[in-house]
Design an enzyme around this catalytic site. Structure first.
Site, PDB file in Angstrom:
ATOM      1  N   HIS A  99       0.862  -1.184  -0.539  1.00 29.06           N
ATOM      2  CA  HIS A  99      -0.160   0.072   0.409  1.00 29.06           C
ATOM      3  C   HIS A  99       0.819   1.323  -0.100  1.00 29.06           C
ATOM      4  CE1 HIS A  99      -2.972   2.833   2.586  1.00 29.06           C
ATOM      5  NE2 HIS A  99      -3.354   2.289   1.741  1.00 29.06           N
ATOM      6  N   ASP A 104      -1.466   5.988  -5.450  1.00 29.19           N
ATOM      7  CA  ASP A 104      -2.354   7.079  -5.587  1.00 29.19           C
ATOM      8  C   ASP A 104      -2.136   8.447  -6.564  1.00 29.19           C
ATOM      9  OD1 ASP A 104      -3.946   6.495  -3.207  1.00 29.19           O
ATOM     10  OD2 ASP A 104      -2.387   6.311  -2.484  1.00 29.19           O
ATOM     11  N   HIS A 135      -0.902  10.706  -2.560  1.00 23.63           N
ATOM     12  CA  HIS A 135      -2.144  10.456  -2.050  1.00 23.63           C
ATOM     13  C   HIS A 135      -3.552  11.656  -1.632  1.00 23.63           C
ATOM     14  CE1 HIS A 135      -5.032  10.022   1.274  1.00 23.63           C
ATOM     15  NE2 HIS A 135      -4.927   9.051   1.029  1.00 23.63           N
ATOM     16  N   LYS A 166      -7.083   9.438  -7.183  1.00 21.22           N
ATOM     17  CA  LYS A 166      -7.673  10.387  -6.628  1.00 21.22           C
ATOM     18  C   LYS A 166      -8.994  11.772  -6.742  1.00 21.22           C
ATOM     19  CE  LYS A 166      -6.315   8.414  -2.868  1.00 21.22           C
ATOM     20  NZ  LYS A 166      -7.083   8.153  -1.805  1.00 21.22           N
ATOM     21  N   ASP A 200       0.566  -2.112   4.255  1.00 25.59           N
ATOM     22  CA  ASP A 200       1.660  -1.138   4.712  1.00 25.59           C
ATOM     23  C   ASP A 200       2.814  -2.028   4.655  1.00 25.59           C
ATOM     24  OD1 ASP A 200       0.096   0.740   4.102  1.00 25.59           O
ATOM     25  OD2 ASP A 200      -0.282   1.139   6.001  1.00 25.59           O
TER      26      ASP A 200
HETATM   27  O1  G3P Z   1      -7.326   1.636  -1.553  1.00 26.51           O
HETATM   28  C1  G3P Z   1      -6.945   1.381  -1.154  1.00 26.51           C
HETATM   29  C2  G3P Z   1      -6.745   2.404   0.113  1.00 26.51           C
HETATM   30  O2  G3P Z   1      -5.916   2.843  -0.803  1.00 26.51           O
HETATM   31  C3  G3P Z   1      -7.766   3.680  -0.041  1.00 26.51           C
HETATM   32  O3  G3P Z   1      -7.675   4.254   0.956  1.00 26.51           O
HETATM   33  O4  G3P Z   1      -7.038   7.029   1.333  1.00 26.51           O
HETATM   34  O5  G3P Z   1      -5.488   4.721   1.822  1.00 26.51           O
HETATM   35  O6  G3P Z   1      -6.126   5.636  -0.541  1.00 26.51           O
HETATM   36  P1  G3P Z   1      -5.922   5.277   0.668  1.00 26.51           P
HETATM   37 CA    CA Z   2      -5.113   4.573  -2.334  1.00 27.79          CA
END
Ligand code: G3P
Ligand code: CA
Length: 242
Positions: free
Chosen positions: A7, A36, A49, A108, A226
């Site tokens: 992640h 992201d 992100h 995003k 993670d």
């Molecule tokens: O793609 C899974 C997760 O990354 C979604 O939430 O906020 O970590 O981008 P976030």
């Molecule tokens: Ca994400």
């Protein structure tokens, strides 16, 4: 076997969404990456992100207000010793040519409806011949449907914070081959039934031992974590027991 997706890269040990975090995830043996993307003022897809650069870099302001050349001057590893630039999606896709990782690109575009983001991402994925190894996800399900319309060959997966009733019916209705739910949002029974109906299930962000064990035991399609090293160790222990 459940795949392990790092992640934002190997983000427990390395700065999130940087080439360093992606390269380390590949080195330790992750099966895939999650990252992201946002869009700069001059239309470059960059890997970060938040809508703003403040939390993860030495800069301040919205990604959409930076030129690509300006955003590249920021340090995306402000806690660490080695400077890291915010990667362009191009940089990541070029690097993916040297390995076999699967890459989940999260659009995003929930807060800022970046005009043309889907087309730009898809054009790059096609240019690098990576359609088979990319999964496009988003909390913006309109964007998921639009991505499928313009690139039916690329897998799509809606993200969910909350559970929904019969997610496989919903996924089939928007032609998504997978779902990416928050790991606590849906019961194991629902996840299993979703997979039995031919839909891949990749919960996020799975960091606790017990959640990893539970999802490996139900043979979840993948987990997004993670800590790919911990996940690999637990997956091996479970395999050795069975
Ligand atoms: O793609 C899974 C997760 O990354 C979604 O939430 O906020 O970590 O981008 P976030
Ligand atoms: Ca994400």
């Amino acid at each position: 076997m459940t795949q392990i997706f790092a992640h934002r890269g190997y983000s427990t040990l390395f700065a999130e969404n940087t080439m360093g975090a992606f390269i380390e995830a590949e080195k330790v043996g992750a099966d895939g990456l999650e990252l992201d993307v946002q869009l700069t003022k001059d239309g470059e897809i960059v890997v970060i992100h938040d809508e703003k650069v403040d939390r993860t870099t030495t800069g301040k302001g919205f990604v959409k207000d930076f030129l690509f050349s300006e955003i590249r001057k920021l340090n995306a590893n402000k806690e660490g010793l080695k400077k890291e630039q915010i990667p362009s999606l191009i940089e990541v896709l070029e690097w993916l040519q040297s390995n076999q990782l699967i890459c989940n690109i999260e659009l995003k575009n929930g807060l800022i409806p970046y005009e043309g983001m889907e087309e730009k991402v898809i054009r790059l994925v096609r240019r690098y011949g990576l359609s088979e190894r990319i999964i496009i996800s988003s909390f913006n399900h309109y964007s998921i449907v639009y991505s499928y319309r313009i690139a039916p060959e690329i897998e799509t997966a809606p993200l969910f914070i909350e559970g929904i009733y019969m997610p496989w019916i919903y996924s089939q209705s928007i032609r998504a081959k997978g779902i990416h739910p928050k790991h606590s949002a849906m019961s194991d029974a629902v996840l299993v039934e979703t997979m039995e109906n031919g839909i891949a299930v990749r919960p996020y962000t799975v960091n606790k031992d017990e959640d990893m064990q539970r999802l490996f035991k139900i043979n979840c399609t993948a987990i997004i974590t993670d800590d790919p090293v911990k996940a690999l160790r637990i997956r091996k222990q479970i395999q050795n027991k069975s």
